[in-house]
Design an enzyme around this catalytic site. Sequence first.
Site, mmCIF file in Angstrom:
data_model
loop_
_atom_site.group_PDB
_atom_site.id
_atom_site.type_symbol
_atom_site.label_atom_id
_atom_site.label_comp_id
_atom_site.label_asym_id
_atom_site.label_seq_id
_atom_site.Cartn_x
_atom_site.Cartn_y
_atom_site.Cartn_z
ATOM 1 N N GLU A 45 -5.138 -27.593 28.833
ATOM 2 C CA GLU A 45 -6.372 -27.955 27.955
ATOM 3 C C GLU A 45 -5.806 -29.272 27.097
ATOM 4 O OE1 GLU A 45 -8.809 -26.586 27.196
ATOM 5 O OE2 GLU A 45 -8.717 -24.537 28.232
ATOM 6 N N TYR A 51 -7.987 0.872 -3.951
ATOM 7 C CA TYR A 51 -6.965 1.311 -4.524
ATOM 8 C C TYR A 51 -6.078 0.055 -5.060
ATOM 9 C CZ TYR A 51 -4.551 -0.083 -0.146
ATOM 10 O OH TYR A 51 -4.142 -0.814 1.100
ATOM 11 N N THR A 68 0.857 -4.408 4.282
ATOM 12 C CA THR A 68 0.735 -4.457 5.612
ATOM 13 C C THR A 68 0.254 -6.150 5.859
ATOM 14 O OG1 THR A 68 -1.389 -3.336 5.396
ATOM 15 C CG2 THR A 68 0.589 -2.003 5.901
ATOM 16 N N ASP A 69 -0.281 -6.619 5.005
ATOM 17 C CA ASP A 69 -1.150 -8.004 5.125
ATOM 18 C C ASP A 69 -0.143 -8.816 5.913
ATOM 19 O OD1 ASP A 69 -3.242 -6.730 4.269
ATOM 20 O OD2 ASP A 69 -3.530 -7.965 2.504
ATOM 21 N N LYS A 122 -0.847 -6.939 12.755
ATOM 22 C CA LYS A 122 -1.745 -5.975 12.289
ATOM 23 C C LYS A 122 -3.455 -6.584 13.132
ATOM 24 C CE LYS A 122 -3.777 -4.543 7.917
ATOM 25 N NZ LYS A 122 -3.721 -4.764 6.373
ATOM 26 N N THR A 171 0.761 -1.153 0.027
ATOM 27 C CA THR A 171 -0.025 0.043 -0.040
ATOM 28 C C THR A 171 0.884 1.380 0.003
ATOM 29 O OG1 THR A 171 -1.850 -1.057 1.192
ATOM 30 C CG2 THR A 171 -1.859 1.169 1.338
ATOM 31 N N SER A 192 1.588 -7.535 -0.516
ATOM 32 C CA SER A 192 2.376 -8.512 0.400
ATOM 33 C C SER A 192 1.640 -9.897 0.513
ATOM 34 C CB SER A 192 2.620 -7.793 1.708
ATOM 35 O OG SER A 192 1.388 -7.653 2.596
#
Length: 355
Positions: free
Chosen positions: A312, A52, A118-119, A191, A38, A85
């Site tokens: 767990e 975009y 950023t992904d 993120k 981006t 990305s």
Amino acid sequence: MKPVQLRSLFAASALFVACSAAFAADKPQVVILATGGTIAGAGTSVANSATYQAAKVPVDKLIAGVPELKNLADVRGDQVFQIASESFTNEHLITLGKRVAALARQPDVDGIVITHGTDTLEETAFFLNLVLKTDKPVVIVGSMRPGTAMSADGMLNLYNAVAVASSKDSAGKGVLVTMNDEIHTGRDVAKTVNIKTEAFKSPWGPLGMIVEGKTYWFRAPAKRHTSGTEFDIDKLDKLAPVDIAYGYGNATPTAYRAFAQGGAKAIIHAGTGNGSVSGAVVPALQELRGKGVQIIRSSRVVGGGFVLRNAEQPDDKYDWVVAHDLNPQKARILASVALTRTTEAKELQRMFMEY
């Protein structure tokens, strides 16, 4: 003009040139490696901040768009990739890592900035944090809005990244991420939202912040990284195949079995809560572990999932691994790297606790 005056003028000019050269030589030398994303994106109007096209603007134009960078460092750019990305592969990671390692060895490079979508920025940051053997600052930066948008964040983010890469205080702190005026460790940051400029958060808080080109630090990374790592990008040509299966209500073993059949050497279980595993899935994971597939329990909890061993599930009994506080995507990165060195669950568990 008299000869004496000319000589004085020439002497003053020579002194100015010498001082300018000395000043330039004193500036940090920073290389910006561009990969797309981006921060290199463009929309059709200034109102487009979420719609975009990514990876459109080349690195020379990114640098030219922030002329104030010259006040921080001597900056040069290199276009490594030009992709969004989400399309990053293990091969991209290795190519980028080797390029960064080669630059870090050069005496004329003081710091490295990587522009990135950023992904998957957090995955690349953690990968480089694991495999780079250097104390030099390596800073990854992106933006949440393209440069064509109103209130675009890319220019300031890039300026801040160069400020961090130029600072001697950044040395030895591992791979860093600068977004929204904050400095994060590449190990922790994630993120957490997709349409806000404050998208990147660390569950244990940022390391510091940048204000008007100056860094302010509040803590340091506690886990092993970069110069203290046992991994080495120069000895890595391929990563182990690792996949992630999501835990949820009414879960079935289908995805786990499919990943194993596809060649996965480890499966990250993105479990609910404390990495919980559905009773319908446990037998399949036991079976896959018996066939040599590593089972690594992580948590899908956003913002601070923490998986305790033998809570767990009886991890010791099943010979499973827990991801500690690493989210599923970061657990995949560490497993992909670690499995190039060991296939022992106990060794993998040690690595997950130390890194």
